[in-house]
Motif scaffolding. Structure first.
Motif, PDB file in Angstrom:
ATOM      1  N   LYS A  84       3.211   9.428  -5.305  1.00  0.00           N
ATOM      2  CA  LYS A  84       2.648  10.360  -4.337  1.00  0.00           C
ATOM      3  C   LYS A  84       3.529  10.393  -3.089  1.00  0.00           C
ATOM      4  O   LYS A  84       3.815   9.347  -2.500  1.00  0.00           O
ATOM      5  CB  LYS A  84       1.226   9.949  -3.954  1.00  0.00           C
ATOM      6  CG  LYS A  84       0.203  10.182  -5.052  1.00  0.00           C
ATOM      7  CD  LYS A  84      -1.198   9.815  -4.580  1.00  0.00           C
ATOM      8  CE  LYS A  84      -2.241  10.168  -5.625  1.00  0.00           C
ATOM      9  NZ  LYS A  84      -3.605   9.788  -5.176  1.00  0.00           N
ATOM     10  N   VAL A  85       3.948  11.584  -2.705  1.00  0.00           N
ATOM     11  CA  VAL A  85       4.757  11.781  -1.501  1.00  0.00           C
ATOM     12  C   VAL A  85       3.907  12.572  -0.519  1.00  0.00           C
ATOM     13  O   VAL A  85       3.389  13.641  -0.862  1.00  0.00           O
ATOM     14  CB  VAL A  85       6.055  12.565  -1.824  1.00  0.00           C
ATOM     15  CG1 VAL A  85       6.859  12.810  -0.553  1.00  0.00           C
ATOM     16  CG2 VAL A  85       6.883  11.814  -2.864  1.00  0.00           C
ATOM     17  N   SER A  86       3.724  12.045   0.689  1.00  0.00           N
ATOM     18  CA  SER A  86       2.853  12.760   1.623  1.00  0.00           C
ATOM     19  C   SER A  86       3.505  12.931   2.985  1.00  0.00           C
ATOM     20  O   SER A  86       4.260  12.074   3.450  1.00  0.00           O
ATOM     21  CB  SER A  86       1.506  12.041   1.778  1.00  0.00           C
ATOM     22  OG  SER A  86       1.651  10.825   2.455  1.00  0.00           O
ATOM     23  N   LEU A  87       3.210  14.053   3.600  1.00  0.00           N
ATOM     24  CA  LEU A  87       3.628  14.334   4.967  1.00  0.00           C
ATOM     25  C   LEU A  87       2.544  13.842   5.919  1.00  0.00           C
ATOM     26  O   LEU A  87       1.369  14.160   5.762  1.00  0.00           O
ATOM     27  CB  LEU A  87       3.821  15.834   5.172  1.00  0.00           C
ATOM     28  CG  LEU A  87       3.952  16.282   6.640  1.00  0.00           C
ATOM     29  CD1 LEU A  87       5.277  15.817   7.231  1.00  0.00           C
ATOM     30  CD2 LEU A  87       3.808  17.794   6.760  1.00  0.00           C
ATOM     31  N   GLU A  88       2.953  13.051   6.903  1.00  0.00           N
ATOM     32  CA  GLU A  88       2.081  12.692   8.020  1.00  0.00           C
ATOM     33  C   GLU A  88       2.552  13.530   9.210  1.00  0.00           C
ATOM     34  O   GLU A  88       3.595  13.255   9.800  1.00  0.00           O
ATOM     35  CB  GLU A  88       2.199  11.197   8.338  1.00  0.00           C
ATOM     36  CG  GLU A  88       1.394  10.775   9.543  1.00  0.00           C
ATOM     37  CD  GLU A  88       1.778   9.397  10.066  1.00  0.00           C
ATOM     38  OE1 GLU A  88       1.348   9.053  11.183  1.00  0.00           O
ATOM     39  OE2 GLU A  88       2.519   8.668   9.379  1.00  0.00           O
ATOM     40  N   VAL A 135       5.880  10.273   4.741  1.00  0.00           N
ATOM     41  CA  VAL A 135       7.001  10.778   5.535  1.00  0.00           C
ATOM     42  C   VAL A 135       6.497  11.274   6.882  1.00  0.00           C
ATOM     43  O   VAL A 135       5.752  12.259   6.950  1.00  0.00           O
ATOM     44  CB  VAL A 135       7.750  11.914   4.801  1.00  0.00           C
ATOM     45  CG1 VAL A 135       8.919  12.415   5.659  1.00  0.00           C
ATOM     46  CG2 VAL A 135       8.258  11.421   3.445  1.00  0.00           C
ATOM     47  N   TRP A 136       6.864  10.564   7.931  1.00  0.00           N
ATOM     48  CA  TRP A 136       6.649  11.038   9.299  1.00  0.00           C
ATOM     49  C   TRP A 136       8.016  11.106   9.959  1.00  0.00           C
ATOM     50  O   TRP A 136       8.714  10.105  10.061  1.00  0.00           O
ATOM     51  CB  TRP A 136       5.742  10.109  10.091  1.00  0.00           C
ATOM     52  CG  TRP A 136       5.699  10.494  11.553  1.00  0.00           C
ATOM     53  CD1 TRP A 136       5.201  11.644  12.072  1.00  0.00           C
ATOM     54  CD2 TRP A 136       6.220   9.750  12.661  1.00  0.00           C
ATOM     55  NE1 TRP A 136       5.363  11.667  13.444  1.00  0.00           N
ATOM     56  CE2 TRP A 136       5.991  10.510  13.829  1.00  0.00           C
ATOM     57  CE3 TRP A 136       6.857   8.514  12.779  1.00  0.00           C
ATOM     58  CZ2 TRP A 136       6.364  10.075  15.101  1.00  0.00           C
ATOM     59  CZ3 TRP A 136       7.232   8.080  14.042  1.00  0.00           C
ATOM     60  CH2 TRP A 136       6.983   8.858  15.183  1.00  0.00           C
ATOM     61  N   SER A 137       8.387  12.282  10.381  1.00  0.00           N
ATOM     62  CA  SER A 137       9.661  12.431  11.079  1.00  0.00           C
ATOM     63  C   SER A 137       9.393  12.733  12.536  1.00  0.00           C
ATOM     64  O   SER A 137       8.800  13.758  12.872  1.00  0.00           O
ATOM     65  CB  SER A 137      10.509  13.551  10.477  1.00  0.00           C
ATOM     66  OG  SER A 137      11.638  13.775  11.297  1.00  0.00           O
ATOM     67  N   GLY A 149       0.818  -1.213   0.000  1.00  0.00           N
ATOM     68  CA  GLY A 149       0.000   0.000   0.000  1.00  0.00           C
ATOM     69  C   GLY A 149       0.845   1.252   0.000  1.00  0.00           C
ATOM     70  O   GLY A 149       0.648   2.161  -0.798  1.00  0.00           O
ATOM     71  N   ALA A 150       1.824   1.295   0.922  1.00  0.00           N
ATOM     72  CA  ALA A 150       2.698   2.467   1.043  1.00  0.00           C
ATOM     73  C   ALA A 150       4.009   2.069   1.690  1.00  0.00           C
ATOM     74  O   ALA A 150       4.109   1.030   2.351  1.00  0.00           O
ATOM     75  CB  ALA A 150       2.021   3.558   1.875  1.00  0.00           C
ATOM     76  N   ILE A 151       5.014   2.905   1.465  1.00  0.00           N
ATOM     77  CA  ILE A 151       6.262   2.844   2.222  1.00  0.00           C
ATOM     78  C   ILE A 151       6.233   4.028   3.180  1.00  0.00           C
ATOM     79  O   ILE A 151       6.003   5.175   2.757  1.00  0.00           O
ATOM     80  CB  ILE A 151       7.497   2.925   1.311  1.00  0.00           C
ATOM     81  CG1 ILE A 151       7.574   1.685   0.419  1.00  0.00           C
ATOM     82  CG2 ILE A 151       8.772   3.093   2.132  1.00  0.00           C
ATOM     83  CD1 ILE A 151       7.860   0.384   1.140  1.00  0.00           C
ATOM     84  N   CYS A 152       6.442   3.747   4.465  1.00  0.00           N
ATOM     85  CA  CYS A 152       6.356   4.775   5.510  1.00  0.00           C
ATOM     86  C   CYS A 152       7.744   5.001   6.116  1.00  0.00           C
ATOM     87  O   CYS A 152       8.337   4.067   6.660  1.00  0.00           O
ATOM     88  CB  CYS A 152       5.375   4.349   6.596  1.00  0.00           C
ATOM     89  SG  CYS A 152       3.732   3.942   5.959  1.00  0.00           S
ATOM     90  N   MET A 153       8.237   6.220   6.016  1.00  0.00           N
ATOM     91  CA  MET A 153       9.591   6.525   6.475  1.00  0.00           C
ATOM     92  C   MET A 153       9.672   6.539   8.003  1.00  0.00           C
ATOM     93  O   MET A 153       8.824   7.107   8.684  1.00  0.00           O
ATOM     94  CB  MET A 153      10.054   7.877   5.929  1.00  0.00           C
ATOM     95  CG  MET A 153      10.207   7.926   4.419  1.00  0.00           C
ATOM     96  SD  MET A 153      11.342   6.679   3.763  1.00  0.00           S
ATOM     97  CE  MET A 153      12.858   7.083   4.646  1.00  0.00           C
ATOM     98  N   ARG A 154      10.744   5.920   8.523  1.00  0.00           N
ATOM     99  CA  ARG A 154      11.079   5.949   9.945  1.00  0.00           C
ATOM    100  C   ARG A 154      12.573   6.255  10.052  1.00  0.00           C
ATOM    101  O   ARG A 154      13.407   5.395   9.804  1.00  0.00           O
ATOM    102  CB  ARG A 154      10.752   4.610  10.615  1.00  0.00           C
ATOM    103  CG  ARG A 154       9.272   4.278  10.652  1.00  0.00           C
ATOM    104  CD  ARG A 154       8.491   5.242  11.534  1.00  0.00           C
ATOM    105  NE  ARG A 154       7.073   4.902  11.617  1.00  0.00           N
ATOM    106  CZ  ARG A 154       6.136   5.377  10.824  1.00  0.00           C
ATOM    107  NH1 ARG A 154       6.464   6.211   9.832  1.00  0.00           N
ATOM    108  NH2 ARG A 154       4.868   5.046  10.990  1.00  0.00           N
TER     109      ARG A 154
END
Length: 316
Positions: free
Chosen positions: A154-158, A117-119, A70-75
């Motif tokens: 699609k690049v999104s900020l969480e 992208v959640w930082s 579904g998505a790749i979520c940055m950590r």
């Protein structure tokens, strides 16, 4: 019926290991998640879930369990605790951007539609600790570089207003996030809204959805529930039932076409049953939202008639 697809927090598959006889690694968690009724998508954390693993292994694990990415979520790693995109050292900022671009490559290879992208680290703790203008410019520049590297993704900020790692996040609200979207000014840059994060902001999630959808920038939705004091990660609609229903209504009304991801923390519950409950709950609320529309909720809203709206809620 509900046309949306569903994913759920992969790390939750670690919990209640006593109920799982399969492998206790990432691919075992994928296999366990395949037991969730109605789940078709897996969102991977990067690099944690995929580091030093061949792409073919990930593809095989998904295919073997009849699932898709579904998505790749940055950590971002703890080495970036002083900031990922906002770190005072330009070399660290470049590492963070490069790592995100690598995450985008994984998303593309696995056929995921979104890079989230959640930082935990792009913010500050104290007054006079940071130059807000400099911090903001670094965020804008970083997202522009990532978006330009993956124009078809699609690049999104969480965003999240506060965290134990960052007392004030650099983008603390939906309004601030929309301002960032405007300044990044890339067609493939948008937002992922997390129900619990919105509660922590003091926002009404349905209104936040309406605002972001008005801009055409709602790329992802992460659902859970809680008491608003922190990120509780409870089952969707378990605390804020009417708020959850209104959010589903606005997703429906604005024709949201991303996937639904449940970011919950079932530490004591069977994570497979808990994820199954969340999916069934969402579908039930989707049906209720349809029924409320047919019952005249939009006419009540047009008149701002709270009593009529509540009467329809009581019937739903």
């Amino acid at each position: 019926g509900c046309p949306l697809e569903f994913g759920s927090r992969l790390n939750s598959m670690k919990d209640r290991a006593d109920l799982w006889a399969g492998a206790k690694d990432v691919w075992g968690w994928v296999e366990r998640q395949a037991q969730v009724e109605g789940l078709t998508l897996v969102d991977f954390n990067f690099p944690q879930h995929l580091e030093n693993k061949p792409i073919e292994e990930a593809k095989y694990a998904l295919a073997a369990n009849h699932l898709k990415a579904g998505a790749i979520c940055m950590r971002f790693p703890k080495t970036m605790q002083a900031g990922a995109y906002t770190h005072p050292d330009a070399a660290v900022r470049k590492q963070a951007i490069d790592l995100t671009i690598e995450g985008g490559r994984w998303a593309t290879e696995l056929g995921a539609k979104e890079l989230v992208v959640w930082s935990a680290y792009c913010g500050y703790d104290y007054h006079f600790q940071t130059d807000y203008d400099v911090m903001w410019k670094r965020l804008v520049t970083a997202f522009q570089e990532v978006c330009d590297a993956h124009k078809g993704l699609k690049v999104s900020l969480e965003f999240k207003p506060t965290d134990e790692n960052t007392r004030f996040f650099g983008v603390p609200s939906t309004g601030a996030a929309l301002l960032l979207v405007n300044e990044v000014n890339r067609e493939n840059f948008g937002l992922t809204l997390d129900f619990g994060h919105l509660l922590m902001c003091g926002e009404n999630p349905a209104q936040s959805v309406a605002m972001v959808q008005r801009a055409g920038k709602l790329f992802g939705v992460q659902l859970n529930d809680g008491y608003g004091r922190g990120e509780d990660g409870l089952m969707f609609g378990s605390v804020h039932g009417n708020m959850a229903l209104e959010l589903v209504y606005w997703l429906q009304r604005t024709k949201y076409d991303g996937h639904i991801y449940f970011d919950t923390f079932p530490r004591n519950e069977d994570p497979v049953k808990e994820a199954t409950y969340n999916i069934k709950k969402f579908k039930a609320l989707w049906h209720k939202a349809n029924a409320m529309r047919e019952g005249g909720i939009e006419e009540a809203m047009e008149k701002q008639d709270a009593l009529a709206s509540i009467a329809l809620l009581d019937k739903a």
